[in-house]
Design an enzyme around this catalytic site. Sequence first.
Site, PDB file in Angstrom:
ATOM      1  CD  GLN A 126      -2.689  -1.278   2.483  1.00 43.62           C
ATOM      2  OE1 GLN A 126      -2.144  -1.081   3.558  1.00 43.62           O
ATOM      3  NE2 GLN A 126      -3.965  -1.623   2.386  1.00 43.62           N
ATOM      4  N   PRO A 127       0.409   2.329  -0.661  1.00 39.27           N
ATOM      5  CG  PRO A 127      -0.850   3.864  -1.920  1.00 39.27           C
ATOM      6  CD  PRO A 127      -0.857   2.441  -1.418  1.00 39.27           C
ATOM      7  CE  LYS A 128      -1.822   1.152   5.238  1.00 34.77           C
ATOM      8  NZ  LYS A 128      -2.016   0.256   6.394  1.00 34.77           N
ATOM      9  CE  LYS A 129       4.609  10.516   1.146  1.00 33.27           C
ATOM     10  NZ  LYS A 129       4.815  11.525   0.060  1.00 33.27           N
TER      11      LYS A 129
END
Length: 259
Positions: A126-129
Amino acid sequence: MPQYTAAKRPITVEEILAPGFSTPLDAPTIPPFSFEFRNAEVLTLAYRSDPAAMARLLPPPLELTGDTVLIHIYKMNDTDWLGPYGEANVMFGARLPAAQVSGAYSPYLYLSSDVGVTHGREIHGQPKKMGHPRLEARGDAWVGTVSRNGIDVITGTLAYKQHRGDLARLSELVDFKTNFNLKAIDHIDATPAIRQITSRRLTNVVVHECWSGPCTVELRPNIQAPVFRLPVLEMLDAFYWRADFTLVPGEILHDYMAA
């Protein structure tokens, strides 16, 4: 499997190769599957956006299935390993024709938990930040915000518990139960290691309450959290819901390197 603790004895190669292994050796970061979320509060905002803008964020061979964007703003009150934290998942409908699977693709996710960011990126892809999602009742309105770099990049509102809702209606807008992600990880020598479309579904979902009504959605530009690239063309409904659910292993739906 039991987590290894360095203080007890030296680690073995078999333990390193076992599923669920994570570093640091004596204080692992990644939770092993499965783990539970209890009494999670969610504000889900729905709005119509520009299909061309949505398609620019969608990796092939996934295909767009509509023009509705969902923003889930979670107040995670009690989660195994992670503890209380905030999360926001921005998604829209997509399908993978070759696998005959439909669901929702997530171009953006923001969390206030380093464990959640690490797990999401390393395991799901997932493109989590890092960010600061918040959900709270302010008088007679639910207010959900997501901030990064001191900027509220997302602000959404829903009237406080005026009309009973049904999550089945939300699923009609976007089938969000199956979540697609683009997993991209390189080797240390900068060559590609993993390039996949992955999917996961939540299980053991128990909804304690659900309320719905018209919503407002405001997006502010931020280069590090560019949700504004999914412009708001028409505000639809929002859903406040409170539930328990379990996160379990997912699937590899498409492997770019094998293909």
